[in-house]
Design a protein around this motif. Structure first.
Motif, mmCIF file in Angstrom:
data_model
loop_
_atom_site.group_PDB
_atom_site.id
_atom_site.type_symbol
_atom_site.label_atom_id
_atom_site.label_comp_id
_atom_site.label_asym_id
_atom_site.label_seq_id
_atom_site.Cartn_x
_atom_site.Cartn_y
_atom_site.Cartn_z
ATOM 1 N N TYR A 209 40.008 36.679 38.815
ATOM 2 C CA TYR A 209 40.207 36.362 40.228
ATOM 3 C C TYR A 209 38.972 35.692 40.815
ATOM 4 O O TYR A 209 37.863 35.815 40.299
ATOM 5 C CB TYR A 209 40.580 37.613 41.043
ATOM 6 N N ARG B 66 37.413 34.103 44.917
ATOM 7 C CA ARG B 66 37.316 34.535 46.303
ATOM 8 C C ARG B 66 38.699 34.635 46.912
ATOM 9 O O ARG B 66 39.636 33.999 46.450
ATOM 10 C CB ARG B 66 36.460 33.536 47.095
ATOM 11 N N LYS C 10 36.706 20.430 41.340
ATOM 12 C CA LYS C 10 36.022 21.690 41.042
ATOM 13 C C LYS C 10 35.973 21.936 39.533
ATOM 14 O O LYS C 10 36.996 21.917 38.857
ATOM 15 C CB LYS C 10 36.763 22.826 41.741
HETATM 16 C C1 BTN Z 1 36.113 31.163 43.002
HETATM 17 O O1 BTN Z 1 36.084 29.948 42.811
HETATM 18 O O2 BTN Z 1 36.772 31.642 43.930
HETATM 19 C C2 BTN Z 1 35.315 32.064 42.101
HETATM 20 C C3 BTN Z 1 35.906 32.176 40.738
HETATM 21 C C4 BTN Z 1 35.195 33.174 39.867
HETATM 22 C C5 BTN Z 1 35.883 33.385 38.528
HETATM 23 C C6 BTN Z 1 35.049 34.223 37.592
HETATM 24 S S1 BTN Z 1 35.617 34.131 35.939
HETATM 25 C C7 BTN Z 1 34.538 35.430 35.478
HETATM 26 C C8 BTN Z 1 34.584 36.444 36.606
HETATM 27 N N1 BTN Z 1 35.693 37.374 36.424
HETATM 28 C C9 BTN Z 1 36.620 37.237 37.378
HETATM 29 O O3 BTN Z 1 37.684 37.887 37.449
HETATM 30 N N2 BTN Z 1 36.243 36.288 38.249
HETATM 31 C C10 BTN Z 1 34.970 35.709 37.903
#
Ligand code: BTN
Length: 241
Positions: free
Chosen positions: A41, A43, A105
């Motif tokens: 996940y 933000r 992105k």
């Molecule tokens: C975003 O762009 O909103 C942030 C994304 C962050 C993803 C990374 S992948 C490793 C870590 N584990 C997760 O569940 N999320 C972060």
């Protein structure tokens, strides 16, 4: 030292979640990486997609106080930007958490913190699209990967090592109260000098003047410089989170 211990998984729900659940057993600087995440996940609890060809990892940082911890997002952003540059990619930081290549992105950063009586635990989750060849329709025109930008495949651990070296350098700066990483974020900002919509006043566009020493955005609202405390901004039709 960050990355002295690396815990690897083939599949896990989320590397951020793993750290949260095991926080007492893990030392500061531990990195957790997984080939696949079933519930990765970002933000606003947005789904973070992966197909096993990207870097998805989290770093645990244990600190004694909450002072300026939001700056750690900029530490991570500058580190990923520099690592990409070392690998031949020109990227820009869309304040505060996204890295873009050619307006799309390529990396997202998620900072979460857990406070207890004696320490502050910060979990920095980083998702970098490395070898992904195809994205779902809904994000296809706003996401990219190192492969799509170069037609070249990269070894995930080579890329990870470059990020870790930079993370160590800029985390050290953070601990010493130096702001070198902010210079990187300012120099390679995607938003400074552009009009953006703040999430609190989404219909109104404001000009971004800079980033202050706390890592907050300085915007011009009706001729007055105002510090913006929010967590993201959006730009017109070029790119939206
Ligand atoms: C975003 O762009 O909103 C942030 C994304 C962050 C993803 C990374 S992948 C490793 C870590 N584990 C997760 O569940 N999320 C972060």
């Amino acid at each position: 030292m960050l990355g002295k211990k690396i815990i690897e998984f083939d599949r896990i729900d989320s590397t951020n979640n793993y750290i949260k659940l095991n926080i007492d057993k893990l030392d500061t600087g531990t990195i957790v990486i997984s080939k696949h995440q079933s519930s990765g996940y970002g933000r606003m609890k947005r789904t973070w997609y992966d197909d096993g060809s990207n870097l998805t990892f989290s770093v645990l940082l244990k600190l004694s106080d909450t002072k300026r911890i939001t700056l750690l997002t900029q530490v991570a952003a500058a580190s990923v930007r520099n690592a990409l540059s070392e690998l031949g990619f020109e990227s820009h930081i869309k304040w505060p958490n996204d890295i873009l290549v050619n307006d799309k992105k390529i990396c997202g950063i998620l900072l979460e913190s857990i406070l207890d009586d004696k320490e502050v635990n910060v979990i920095l989750g980083i998702g970098l699209n490395v070898n992904m060849r195809d994205f779902d329709l809904e994000i296809k025109n706003k996401a990219t990967s190192m492969f799509l930008e170069s037609n070249e495949e990269f070894q995930l651990y080579d890329v990870l090592n470059k990020i870790i070296v930079n993370l160590n350098k800029y985390y050290e700066c953070f601990l010493k109260g130096r702001l070198d990483y902010l210079d990187v974020c300012r120099k390679h900002s995607y938003v400074i000098g552009k009009f953006v919509m703040l999430d609190s006043a989404s219909s109104k566009k404001v000009l971004v003047k800079g980033i202050d020493d706390e890592g907050r955005l300085i915007v011009d609202i009706n001729g007055e410089e105002v510090t913006y405390y929010g967590s993201e901004v959006s730009l017109s039709s070029i790119y939206r989170t």
